[in-house]
Design a protein around this motif. Structure first.
Motif, PDB file in Angstrom:
ATOM      1  N   PRO A 131      30.762  54.320  29.637  1.00 37.85           N
ATOM      2  CA  PRO A 131      31.148  52.909  29.750  1.00 37.85           C
ATOM      3  C   PRO A 131      31.792  52.601  31.105  1.00 37.85           C
ATOM      4  N   VAL A 132      31.590  51.363  31.556  1.00 40.75           N
ATOM      5  CA  VAL A 132      32.191  50.888  32.796  1.00 40.75           C
ATOM      6  C   VAL A 132      32.686  49.454  32.600  1.00 40.75           C
ATOM      7  N   ALA A 133      33.533  49.034  33.511  1.00 40.51           N
ATOM      8  CA  ALA A 133      33.945  47.635  33.610  1.00 40.51           C
ATOM      9  C   ALA A 133      33.936  47.282  35.090  1.00 40.51           C
ATOM     10  N   THR A 134      33.349  46.138  35.410  1.00 38.59           N
ATOM     11  CA  THR A 134      33.294  45.679  36.795  1.00 38.59           C
ATOM     12  C   THR A 134      33.761  44.232  36.846  1.00 38.59           C
ATOM     13  N   GLY A 135      34.071  43.781  38.040  1.00 43.03           N
ATOM     14  CA  GLY A 135      34.472  42.389  38.188  1.00 43.03           C
ATOM     15  C   GLY A 135      34.688  42.023  39.631  1.00 43.03           C
ATOM     16  N   GLU A 136      34.922  40.722  39.846  1.00 37.75           N
ATOM     17  CA  GLU A 136      35.094  40.198  41.192  1.00 37.75           C
ATOM     18  C   GLU A 136      36.041  39.008  41.144  1.00 37.75           C
TER      19      GLU A 136
END
Length: 174
Positions: A131-136
């Motif tokens: 699992p990953v989490a990304t954002g900006e």
């Protein structure tokens, strides 16, 4: 980006920590991404990665080259990268290594996109996923954004690292 189709990046510090070892600065990288298709015009967006990694101290450098394929459908984003790597310079091996990756995320918001990533290195018979989490976030009062990516990859087979923690923060300005 220099143009709408060419995005160069300079990584001024590449840090690496092997299991059981101490972390260290290993080098610098000049990466170029070329966008061949207009985003959203065709079934998939197609580009190319070309980069050179320069080691800190002595040793061979690295050349990387390969296609980047991305498909966005609603809030889902899918990416497939197929990369060939070759060491060059003093002490370089003569072989070319291949690796691939897949990343799929779902945009709950622009600052939070949970998903999954998978990696394969057939030459090493090593495969991982997790699992990953990304954002900006846009930095107010600037022309820049802060992007992040965190995750935990688990080894799928005995040749892969058992666990790999992903942590990446980038400040992009234009």
């Amino acid at each position: 980006a220099v143009t709408g189709w060419w995005k160069p990046e300079l990584y001024v510090a590449e840090y690496k920590k092997e299991p059981g070892g101490q972390g260290k600065l290993v080098g610098y990288e000049f990466e170029n991404t070329f966008q061949f298709t207009e985003p959203g015009r065709y079934w998939a967006d197609v580009g190319l990665l070309a980069s050179y990694g320069h080691p800190r101290g002595r040793g061979p450098g690295e050349l990387e080259l390969g296609p980047l394929i991305e498909k966005t459908a609603g809030r889902f984003d899918h990416r497939v990268n197929l990369i060939w790597e070759r060491h060059i310079g003093s002490g370089a091996s003569h072989g070319t290594e291949f690796r691939y990756s897949y990343a799929g995320t779902y945009a709950l918001t622009s600052s939070f996109r949970p998903g999954i990533e998978a990696y394969g290195r057939p030459d090493d018979n090593a495969y991982q996923a997790g699992p990953v989490a990304t954002g900006e976030w846009h930095v107010p009062g600037t022309h820049g954004n802060v992007e992040y990516r965190i995750g935990l990859l688990l080894g799928i087979n005995p040749a892969a690292p058992r666990r790999t923690v992903l942590a990446q923060v980038e400040y992009e300005f234009f």
